[in-house]
Design a protein around this motif. Structure first.
Motif, PDB file in Angstrom:
ATOM      1  N   UNK A  29       0.677  -1.402  -0.160  1.00 50.29           N
ATOM      2  CA  UNK A  29       0.250   0.413  -0.014  1.00 50.29           C
ATOM      3  C   UNK A  29       0.900   1.440  -0.146  1.00 50.29           C
ATOM      4  N   UNK A  30       2.124   1.374   0.364  1.00 52.27           N
ATOM      5  CA  UNK A  30       3.002   2.582   1.058  1.00 52.27           C
ATOM      6  C   UNK A  30       3.355   2.602  -0.540  1.00 52.27           C
ATOM      7  N   UNK A  31       3.623   1.370  -1.207  1.00 51.07           N
ATOM      8  CA  UNK A  31       5.215   1.562  -2.741  1.00 51.07           C
ATOM      9  C   UNK A  31       4.338   2.233  -3.599  1.00 51.07           C
ATOM     10  N   UNK A  32       2.474   1.953  -3.561  1.00 46.57           N
ATOM     11  CA  UNK A  32       1.675   2.643  -4.437  1.00 46.57           C
ATOM     12  C   UNK A  32       2.046   3.782  -4.280  1.00 46.57           C
ATOM     13  N   UNK A  33       2.060   4.595  -2.777  1.00 47.91           N
ATOM     14  CA  UNK A  33       2.012   5.970  -3.104  1.00 47.91           C
ATOM     15  C   UNK A  33       3.223   6.928  -2.688  1.00 47.91           C
ATOM     16  N   UNK A  34       3.762   5.860  -3.772  1.00 48.17           N
ATOM     17  CA  UNK A  34       5.226   6.427  -3.932  1.00 48.17           C
ATOM     18  C   UNK A  34       4.901   6.670  -5.574  1.00 48.17           C
ATOM     19  N   UNK A  35       5.103   8.556  -6.027  1.00 49.98           N
ATOM     20  CA  UNK A  35       5.736   9.451  -6.888  1.00 49.98           C
ATOM     21  C   UNK A  35       6.502   8.292  -7.793  1.00 49.98           C
ATOM     22  N   UNK A  36       7.293   6.847  -7.286  1.00 52.15           N
ATOM     23  CA  UNK A  36       7.769   6.404  -8.993  1.00 52.15           C
ATOM     24  C   UNK A  36       7.281   4.355  -8.492  1.00 52.15           C
ATOM     25  N   UNK A  37       6.347   4.584  -8.194  1.00 46.71           N
ATOM     26  CA  UNK A  37       5.400   3.839  -7.907  1.00 46.71           C
ATOM     27  C   UNK A  37       5.851   2.629  -9.186  1.00 46.71           C
ATOM     28  N   UNK A  38       5.876   3.622 -10.142  1.00 47.31           N
ATOM     29  CA  UNK A  38       5.935   2.479 -10.982  1.00 47.31           C
ATOM     30  C   UNK A  38       7.325   2.690 -11.952  1.00 47.31           C
ATOM     31  N   UNK A  39       8.077   2.727 -10.834  1.00 49.75           N
ATOM     32  CA  UNK A  39       9.820   2.130 -11.144  1.00 49.75           C
ATOM     33  C   UNK A  39      10.541   1.603 -10.393  1.00 49.75           C
ATOM     34  N   UNK A  40       9.863   0.841  -9.561  1.00 46.22           N
ATOM     35  CA  UNK A  40      10.401   0.313  -8.060  1.00 46.22           C
ATOM     36  C   UNK A  40      10.336  -1.822  -8.667  1.00 46.22           C
ATOM     37  N   UNK A  41      11.890  -1.806  -7.832  1.00 48.50           N
ATOM     38  CA  UNK A  41      11.892  -3.450  -8.362  1.00 48.50           C
ATOM     39  C   UNK A  41      12.115  -3.141  -6.656  1.00 48.50           C
ATOM     40  N   UNK A  42      12.024  -4.939  -6.225  1.00 43.67           N
ATOM     41  CA  UNK A  42      12.118  -4.846  -4.867  1.00 43.67           C
ATOM     42  C   UNK A  42      13.063  -6.079  -5.009  1.00 43.67           C
ATOM     43  N   UNK A  43      14.290  -6.060  -3.998  1.00 42.32           N
ATOM     44  CA  UNK A  43      15.280  -6.128  -3.394  1.00 42.32           C
ATOM     45  C   UNK A  43      15.543  -7.506  -2.436  1.00 42.32           C
ATOM     46  N   UNK A  44      16.106  -8.693  -2.544  1.00 43.00           N
ATOM     47  CA  UNK A  44      16.371 -10.105  -1.141  1.00 43.00           C
ATOM     48  C   UNK A  44      17.556  -9.894  -0.595  1.00 43.00           C
ATOM     49  N   UNK A  45      18.378  -9.531   0.090  1.00 41.54           N
ATOM     50  CA  UNK A  45      18.880  -9.544   0.569  1.00 41.54           C
ATOM     51  C   UNK A  45      19.627 -10.836   0.601  1.00 41.54           C
ATOM     52  N   UNK A  46      18.713 -11.959   1.117  1.00 38.03           N
ATOM     53  CA  UNK A  46      19.430 -13.326   1.135  1.00 38.03           C
ATOM     54  C   UNK A  46      18.608 -13.995  -0.095  1.00 38.03           C
TER      55      UNK A  46
END
Length: 293
Positions: free
Chosen positions: A140-157
């Motif tokens: 929900x929070x990510x969809x509120x960001x101005x650059x919501x269409x340019x987000x990638x998710x990273x996992x540390x392991x």
């Protein structure tokens, strides 16, 4: 619940206020096992409440603390997470049946253990674990960001990827890995591309934050335009959150654009409130929904 005073031996003198008023009511207890010194008095009340003729009893334990440092590698290692699960499994049955236990993003002892495995082998028949997650709140929070269409998710392991990838499949993903070179461990990019993206590192909890910092450096080196982080449980022993604070010095580089944590660890949430880059995501609404089960 109120602690009027402590006895001379240091143990708390506990009293449940207006105990008669909760007879026949559906009762929920919001616990915080933030340190060993506060667990005993809460357990004392938790074990007393179902015996007060309540209609049902739910224990909400947002952060299941034991096991986050443990590794069962040799004979003699003690699994305190198993001990805590056995204690909670012996909460008395209320009139409505076994206790419901709500936990968020439980940290497994071994990578690859799932919530179902923990339910089957850790908790007994007198408690019904309900495993919730903070990921929908993050989305929900990510969809509120101005650059919501340019987000990638990273996992540390790989462990973080196994826990969360199914809930975040509509985002492009980057997976990091820890490699050992001699006596040192390094974070490397395993798969995916960070170039030109706002990359959000996702994990269940953070302790010192060293892995997140190394992961941020790797992602920035591979072209990420911004790096943020999310963890459900901000443990941060010895105020290790201070290393993430934005400095007010002119021209200082801000490694993390945003750092989201839930309020599952209340002491941390209070300490970092209104301190960039931290932002607290409240579990209140999610807990309210869980209590409707």
């Amino acid at each position: 619940m109120g602690t009027a005073w402590s006895f001379d031996d240091g143990f708390p003198n506990l009293f449940i206020n207006n105990a008669q008023d909760i007879r026949g009511r559906h009762v929920a207890f919001l616990a915080s096992f933030s340190s060993p010194c506060v667990i005993f008095e809460q357990l004392s009340v938790i074990f007393a409440l179902p015996r007060l003729f309540v209609a049902s009893f739910t224990l909400v334990l947002p952060f299941f603390p034991t096991g986050s440092f443990e590794r069962m590698e040799e004979e003699g290692d003690v699994a305190t997470a198993f001990t805590m699960a056995r204690i909670l499994s012996n909460i008395p049955i209320s009139r409505g049946g076994p206790t419901s236990l709500v936990i968020y993003d439980i940290h497994a002892l071994q990578v690859g253990f799932t919530a179902m495995m923990l339910e089957r082998f850790y908790f007994g028949d007198h408690v019904l674990p309900c495993f919730e997650t903070g990921i929908p709140l993050l989305k929900q929070r990510l969809h509120q960001l101005p650059d919501a269409d340019n987000i990638s998710i990273a996992f540390p392991d790989d462990g973080a990827w196994k826990r969360f990838y199914k809930q975040l499949q509509h985002f492009p993903m980057v997976v990091c890995t820890k490699v050992r070179e001699g006596d040192k461990r390094f974070v490397r990019l395993k798969e995916g591309s960070a170039a030109g993206r706002h990359v959000v590192i996702v994990d269940d909890l953070v302790q010192s934050g060293g892995t997140l910092i190394e992961c941020q450096k790797v992602l920035a080196a591979h072209g990420a335009t911004k790096v943020s982080a999310y963890v459900t449980h901000g443990v941060f022993p010895k105020q290790s959150w201070e290393r993430f604070l934005h400095k007010n010095e002119e021209g200082s580089k801000k490694a993390f654009a945003n750092f989201w944590i839930t309020d599952s660890c209340p002491r941390t949430a209070t300490a970092i409130a209104n301190r960039a880059p931290f932002e607290i995501i409240s579990l209140a609404g999610s807990i309210a929904d869980a209590l409707q089960i």
